[in-house]
Design a protein around this motif. Structure first.
Motif, PDB file in Angstrom:
ATOM      1  N   ARG A  72       0.885  -1.118   0.033  1.00 30.06           N
ATOM      2  CA  ARG A  72      -0.091  -0.007   0.024  1.00 30.06           C
ATOM      3  C   ARG A  72       0.799   1.104   0.001  1.00 30.06           C
ATOM      4  NH1 ARG A  72      -5.189   0.088   1.615  1.00 30.06           N
ATOM      5  NH2 ARG A  72      -4.723  -1.716   3.284  1.00 30.06           N
ATOM      6  N   HIS A 130      -5.329   7.933   0.090  1.00 30.55           N
ATOM      7  CA  HIS A 130      -6.126   6.766   0.485  1.00 30.55           C
ATOM      8  C   HIS A 130      -5.668   5.999   1.665  1.00 30.55           C
ATOM      9  CE1 HIS A 130      -8.778   7.543  -2.857  1.00 30.55           C
ATOM     10  NE2 HIS A 130      -8.021   7.422  -3.765  1.00 30.55           N
ATOM     11  N   SER A 132      -4.118   7.147   4.371  1.00 30.06           N
ATOM     12  CA  SER A 132      -4.250   7.851   5.583  1.00 30.06           C
ATOM     13  C   SER A 132      -5.341   7.247   6.455  1.00 30.06           C
ATOM     14  CB  SER A 132      -4.563   9.303   5.412  1.00 30.06           C
ATOM     15  OG  SER A 132      -4.656  10.113   6.575  1.00 30.06           O
ATOM     16  N   ALA A 133      -6.246   6.774   5.641  1.00 24.72           N
ATOM     17  CA  ALA A 133      -7.723   5.970   6.236  1.00 24.72           C
ATOM     18  C   ALA A 133      -7.142   4.812   7.133  1.00 24.72           C
ATOM     19  CB  ALA A 133      -8.682   5.852   5.290  1.00 24.72           C
ATOM     20  N   HIS A 134      -5.844   4.328   6.738  1.00 20.49           N
ATOM     21  CA  HIS A 134      -5.477   3.083   7.396  1.00 20.49           C
ATOM     22  C   HIS A 134      -4.634   3.140   8.451  1.00 20.49           C
ATOM     23  CE1 HIS A 134      -7.620   0.536   4.125  1.00 20.49           C
ATOM     24  NE2 HIS A 134      -7.437   1.527   3.501  1.00 20.49           N
ATOM     25  N   GLU A 136      -2.681   4.024  11.796  1.00 24.82           N
ATOM     26  CA  GLU A 136      -3.163   3.729  13.102  1.00 24.82           C
ATOM     27  C   GLU A 136      -2.427   4.385  13.932  1.00 24.82           C
ATOM     28  OE1 GLU A 136      -2.685  -0.471  13.744  1.00 24.82           O
ATOM     29  OE2 GLU A 136      -3.713  -0.980  11.905  1.00 24.82           O
ATOM     30  N   ARG A 158       2.528  10.429   9.926  1.00 27.71           N
ATOM     31  CA  ARG A 158       1.460  11.270   9.416  1.00 27.71           C
ATOM     32  C   ARG A 158       1.623  12.585   9.615  1.00 27.71           C
ATOM     33  NH1 ARG A 158      -4.790   9.643  10.047  1.00 27.71           N
ATOM     34  NH2 ARG A 158      -4.394  10.191  12.079  1.00 27.71           N
ATOM     35  N   PRO A 160      -1.314  15.261   9.973  1.00 30.47           N
ATOM     36  CA  PRO A 160      -2.730  15.394   9.733  1.00 30.47           C
ATOM     37  C   PRO A 160      -3.269  16.597   9.164  1.00 30.47           C
ATOM     38  CG  PRO A 160      -1.671  15.938  11.978  1.00 30.47           C
ATOM     39  CD  PRO A 160      -0.866  15.304  11.082  1.00 30.47           C
ATOM     40  N   HIS A 163      -2.971  15.038   5.441  1.00 24.21           N
ATOM     41  CA  HIS A 163      -3.411  13.674   5.451  1.00 24.21           C
ATOM     42  C   HIS A 163      -2.384  12.860   4.618  1.00 24.21           C
ATOM     43  CE1 HIS A 163      -7.239  14.514   7.039  1.00 24.21           C
ATOM     44  NE2 HIS A 163      -7.310  15.498   6.110  1.00 24.21           N
ATOM     45  N   ASP A 262      -3.474  -3.609  15.042  1.00 21.67           N
ATOM     46  CA  ASP A 262      -4.863  -3.213  15.505  1.00 21.67           C
ATOM     47  C   ASP A 262      -5.608  -4.083  16.673  1.00 21.67           C
ATOM     48  OD1 ASP A 262      -5.279  -5.264  13.840  1.00 21.67           O
ATOM     49  OD2 ASP A 262      -6.855  -4.331  12.569  1.00 21.67           O
TER      50      ASP A 262
END
Length: 303
Positions: A72, A130, A132-134, A136, A158, A160, A163, A262
């Motif tokens: 990814r 995309h 960034s949504a994954h 943790e 990251r 923020p 993103h 996770d």
């Protein structure tokens, strides 16, 4: 190898003491919980098996190094590396650089081997939006990024505000070497064997990390040339082959499980590392550095 343990006997004894009115139960669990304790009790769902199509076997004279690709974070580099491996590009090459407290590097030093069709230079210092949504996040402070945490189990950072997500140069991470031009293909690879060189973050494409066999890389003889390159009197370490795990017969694969970042168990491991209860520790910082987070890997069956 993980060994699951039970505390049922201790719990039952505690209950009996209380029921019989013998006063407070003895401190049967006074010994601090360790990471080993947490892993021993981790449910199967807290572990994952890396995708065979994203797992590399780097075969060296002393054994096998297992590498997981970050598909990814660096999809083009991962695709390139798979093409290179399928074409046996790395077979017969060598580790040409071992710089103390820094990196191990392997490459076609002569630059005579043609790249297979489909390999495209790319700049993947950061992941696409995309990803960034994954991400943790961890609550811990970091010097190199506004936020740190994990992306698909890989140490990452990251911003923020934008993103933007990128992988971090922690011990065992694998990157694609480059010259002054920003592009790289994955034909030149290195693994971090020293103190995390986080200054390289967002300057090099990180493509994966070593899951097993780091000791085979970190204990290699250091090169005496500039930047740890081997000189003529120091024979390079040959690479027998690099294969995708999916192309290796099942009986010859290395069974591996990785603790899910996770998972409840992983969060417990983080809490244990932030707040050390062992009597040896006299000072507790109450925080943890991203590259000091243990990422447990298990080899079921002890292989």
């Amino acid at each position: 190898m993980r060994v699951r343990q039970s505390r049922g006997t201790e719990a039952g004894l505690t209950a009996c003491v209380m029921v019989l009115g013998l006063g407070a139960a003895p401190e049967l669990d006074a010994k601090p919980v360790t990471v080993a304790d947490l892993l021993a009790g981790a449910p199967a769902a807290d572990w994952r098996v890396p995708n065979l199509d994203d797992t590399l076997y780097l075969e060296l004279p002393r054994g096998r190094v297992v590498i997981e690709l970050a598909t990814r974070a660096a999809p083009q580099h991962a695709a390139n590396i798979k093409l290179l491996v399928k074409a046996h590009y790395f077979d017969g090459l060598a580790i040409i650089r071992v710089q103390d407290n820094y990196v191990v590097q392997w490459d076609d030093e002569s630059h005579h081997r043609p790249l297979p069709a489909g390999v495209r230079p790319s700049i993947e210092f950061t992941a696409d939006a995309h990803a960034s949504a994954h991400f943790e996040p961890l609550p811990d402070h970091d010097l190199y990024a506004p936020e740190v945490g994990f992306l698909d189990g890989f140490p990452a950072a990251r911003d923020p505000r934008t993103h933007t997500v990128w992988l971090a140069h922690c011990y065992g991470m694998v990157g694609a070497g480059r010259d002054d031009p920003a592009e790289s293909t994955g034909a030149e690879l290195y693994a971090v064997i020293g103190n995390a060189p986080r200054q390289l973050d967002r300057n090099v494409a990180l493509v994966g990390r070593v899951l097993k066999g780091m000791e085979l890389l970190s204990t290699l003889p250091r090169g005496s040339g500039e930047m740890g390159f081997y000189v003529a009197s120091e024979p390079p370490v040959p690479i027998t082959s690099i294969r995708l795990a999916s192309d290796v017969p099942e009986s010859e694969r290395t069974p591996i499980e990785v603790l899910r970042t996770d998972s409840t168990t992983f969060r417990s491991v983080l809490a244990q590392r932030r707040d050390r209860k062992e009597p040896w520790f006299k000072h507790n910082p109450g925080t943890i550095d991203l590259c000091n987070v243990p990422l447990p890997v298990s080899t079921p069956g002890g292989h």
